[in-house]
Design a protein around this motif. Structure first.
Motif, PDB file in Angstrom:
ATOM      1  N   GLU A   1       0.810  -1.212   0.000  1.00  0.00           N
ATOM      2  CA  GLU A   1       0.000   0.000   0.000  1.00  0.00           C
ATOM      3  C   GLU A   1       0.843   1.261   0.000  1.00  0.00           C
ATOM      4  O   GLU A   1       0.322   2.364   0.143  1.00  0.00           O
TER       5      GLU A   1
ATOM      6  N   ASN B   1       2.652   4.454   4.516  1.00  0.00           N
ATOM      7  CA  ASN B   1       1.218   4.181   4.646  1.00  0.00           C
ATOM      8  C   ASN B   1       0.940   3.244   5.809  1.00  0.00           C
ATOM      9  O   ASN B   1       0.234   2.253   5.682  1.00  0.00           O
TER      10      ASN B   1
ATOM     11  N   ASP C   1       3.253   4.403  -1.165  1.00  0.00           N
ATOM     12  CA  ASP C   1       3.292   5.292  -2.322  1.00  0.00           C
ATOM     13  C   ASP C   1       4.667   5.135  -2.964  1.00  0.00           C
ATOM     14  O   ASP C   1       5.668   5.675  -2.475  1.00  0.00           O
TER      15      ASP C   1
END
Lengths: 105, 169, 425
Positions: free
Chosen positions: C90, C151, C92
């Motif tokens: 998850e 994240n 970035d």
């Protein structure tokens, strides 16, 4: 070609104008308050670039001094703007600028 | 030391700045926008160096990139951005805004093409080595009063930000 | 060909830094030297920190890999490079990938202006100290990016803590630095300077390290900086950003392998960077101790022997420990290795006794010795101080250091003005 390779004040002014335009487009079209605030920073930076370029053109330092004042102002503006943003987000749970449509909560 | 390859570096940094600016206003995620803005600001600091303004360049890095942008990133993390990323990114008047911006761009083009002689090429030689000293002398001499006003502005901004952001004072 | 040689040789007679003289070749050589020296310093710090911490806690520390664990950093490096490089699903991607590089870039770029000697710097900038503070403050961006891009909760909290902490302490740090820079303007010429070399030269001209200037003002400013720089580098007792008991590992929880080692590298080089700011501003940079009290040529000679003697002492330590190694045949390789290391150190020490070498090296030696003192302090703090709580940290920054910094700045300015106007009109 000659005029392309010889960097004059006008080159810096055109660069500043491009940044200014990008900032204006950002302020006028985006919904996210954070990005609007960042676009304002872009505008202020474009102005700074012009000021420093003029300062170089006239050989004085007044433009640079003014640029420093503008940076100070940008810091104050960012602090207050982000403070408003946090207060706004706390009340309405959103960061979209077109939902700021009430004069009083 | 005399400047080396000025046109190359000018176009390099100009390209970085413009691409960064475009990224700032087009990204969905504000964090990406902020990072693009940081790149733009750093490239602009380099352009200041090319304009013989090392002190402004230093202030740009330390205040803008190291201070204001950290504040931005901090606030982006405080507010939840998940919802606004999934929503419409441009407001309802975006057409009007774009037209206004285009008109402004046209104005710029008109001024810069017609009025080349308004901006004569002086390029006076500035001694870089004592730039900081000269800035200091002017800031604390001729511009003393504006300087004090600026400090007052910052004080007001601090109070304003605290009043806005704090739940109970 | 002749031109190239001429270009290379032309710098040798100049008394400027290669950057200021505009000689690309020597600038590159200096960059390589600084980078190499920094890497060696980070490797040495890795080993020293574990060893010193262990001895402070009455343990032995690394003992297995090589004699007295000397090869442990290399083993660690190999392990980290071979480890799987994990990126959370998850995360970035781009930001996650960029963050460690930004931290490392910020930590290494500042060394462009660090003055190891009057000419031993890559370049001398007019805005040297401003550049150093600015670029080192960029590392907070990398930390925030790392925390956000992971994240995950722990990294995000770590990044928030770290950014709040670094921004707060930067203010106090800046005030302390300004009061030191104010002192540079007390030269005969009356103009201050932001250039790192200029700051040390001002201390030389005034015959006083700034830590002793206007006693206790210089000392207090130095103290503020010394506290703020620990907070600025996220080290114990201000390591809330990576408080392992609360946040697992803080902002770099999700990083592994090579990327994690980049954070590690950046942390240590940032420590060296801020220590060299402190050394330059308050402890006289490359100047040897007592340059104005013991200034006869005999003392010059005595102090020029220090680099060689230090290395000989290290060599003696190696030999002593080689003799004390267990006599079991399995330890023979280790014993020989340690003795060999001692021989290398001893040879370096002997080379440093050559007058031609020692004249060039002693500036660097004194600078490095002062920085090494700070590195020991960092380890000492980590071994002895309990971690601050976050509200205590903020209180310390905003309610103690900031008013102190303001007071010191005003008092320094006042005393400097008095000195200029009344005592030496």
């Amino acid at each position: 070609m000659e005029s392309m390779l010889h960097i004059t004040t006008l080159h810096y002014l055109v660069l500043g104008a491009a940044l200014f335009l990008l900032g204006v487009i950002g302020v006028l079209t985006r919904r996210n308050v954070v990005i609007v605030l960042m676009s304002i920073e872009l505008i202020l930076n474009a102005v700074n670039l012009n000021l420093v370029a003029f300062s170089r053109m006239w050989g004085g330092l007044h433009g640079q001094i003014f640029a420093i004042f503008v940076i100070t102002d940008a810091a104050a503006e960012a602090a207050v703007g982000l403070g408003i943003l946090i207060a706004f987000f706390r009340n309405k749970e959103t960061v979209n600028i077109d939902e700021v449509n009430l004069l009083k909560w | 030391m005399a400047p080396v390859a000025t046109p190359f570096f000018f176009y390099l940094f100009a390209a970085i700045m413009v691409i960064g600016g475009i990224m700032v206003i087009t990204r969905k995620n504000p964090v990406h926008s902020a990072l693009a803005l940081i790149v733009t600001l750093l490239a602009q600091a380099s352009v200041y160096l090319m304009l013989y303004a090392p002190f402004v360049a230093g202030v740009q890095i330390i205040l803008y990139a190291g201070g204001i942008m950290v504040l931005f990133l901090f606030v982006i993390m405080l507010v939840s951005i998940d919802r606004s990323i999934r929503e419409r990114q441009f407001n309802s008047q975006w057409v009007v805004g774009l037209i206004a911006a285009t008109a402004l761009g046209g104005l710029f083009i008109a001024v810069y093409t017609k009025g080349t002689n308004i901006f004569p090429e002086h390029a006076l030689s500035i001694v870089e080595s004592d730039n900081t000293q000269q800035v200091a002398t002017m800031l604390y001499g001729q511009y003393m009063f504006p300087f004090e006003i600026a400090s007052l502005l910052l004080l007001v901004a601090i109070i304003g930000a605290v009043v806005m952001a704090k739940k109970r004072i | 060909m002749g031109q190239v040689v001429q270009y290379i040789r032309s710098y040798l007679s100049s008394d400027q830094t290669p950057g200021a003289a505009g000689n690309m070749f020597w600038a590159l050589v200096y960059i390589m030297l600084v980078f190499g020296g920094l890497s060696v310093a980070v490797i040495a710090m890795n080993w020293l920190e574990r060893k010193i911490l262990a001895h402070m806690q009455v343990r032995l520390g690394p003992m297995r890999v090589g004699p007295h664990g000397l090869l442990q950093p290399i083993a660690d490096a190999i392990k980290l490079l071979l480890k799987e490089d994990i990126m959370p699903a998850e995360a970035d991607g781009v930001v996650f990938w960029m963050a460690p590089f930004i931290v490392v870039l910020a930590a290494f770029t500042v060394f462009v202006v660090v003055p190891f000697g009057p000419t031993h710097a890559i370049t001398d900038m007019n805005i040297g100290i401003l550049f150093m503070l600015g670029v080192s403050s960029l590392s907070v961006l990398g930390i925030v990016m790392a925390g956000w891009a992971s994240n995950s909760h722990y990294p995000l909290i770590g990044a928030l803590r770290s950014s709040a902490q670094m921004v707060s302490y930067e203010v106090a740090m800046g005030l302390a630095v300004v009061s030191a820079i104010l002192m540079t303007s007390l030269n005969a010429e009356g103009t201050g300077t932001l250039s790192m070399i200029g700051i040390v030269q001002a201390q030389q001209a005034q015959g006083e390290w700034f830590i002793f200037k206007f006693f206790p003002l210089g000392l207090i400013a130095f103290f503020i900086f010394a506290v703020a720089m620990v907070a600025e580098t996220n080290r114990a007792p201000f390591d809330l950003a990576e408080a392992e008991s609360e946040l697992t590992a803080g902002f770099h929880t999700e990083y592994s392998g090579f990327r994690w080692s980049l954070f590690f590298l950046a942390e240590y080089s940032a420590m060296i960077a801020v220590s060299s700011i402190a050394v330059t501003l308050w402890l006289g940079g490359w100047l040897r101790p007592f340059p104005n009290l013991l200034n006869s040529s005999t003392w010059d000679l005595v102090f020029s022997l220090f680099p060689g003697v230090t290395f000989l002492l290290f060599a003696a330590m190696c030999f002593y420990n080689a003799v004390r190694m267990p006599k079991h045949p399995l330890f023979r390789i280790q014993t020989i290795g340690l003795a060999g290391f001692g021989v290398v150190l001893g040879l370096i020490g002997l080379v440093l006794f050559l007058p031609a070498v020692s004249m060039r090296v002693q500036d660097i030696f004194w600078f490095a010795a002062k920085v090494a003192g700070f590195m020991y302090l960092y380890i000492w703090y980590r071994g002895t101080f309990p971690r601050y709580r976050f509200d205590q940290l903020m209180q310390m920054g905003w309610k103690v250091l900031l008013p102190m910094g303001l007071g010191v700045l005003i008092l320094t300015a006042g005393v400097a003005l008095l000195q200029q106007r009344i005592w030496h009109p």
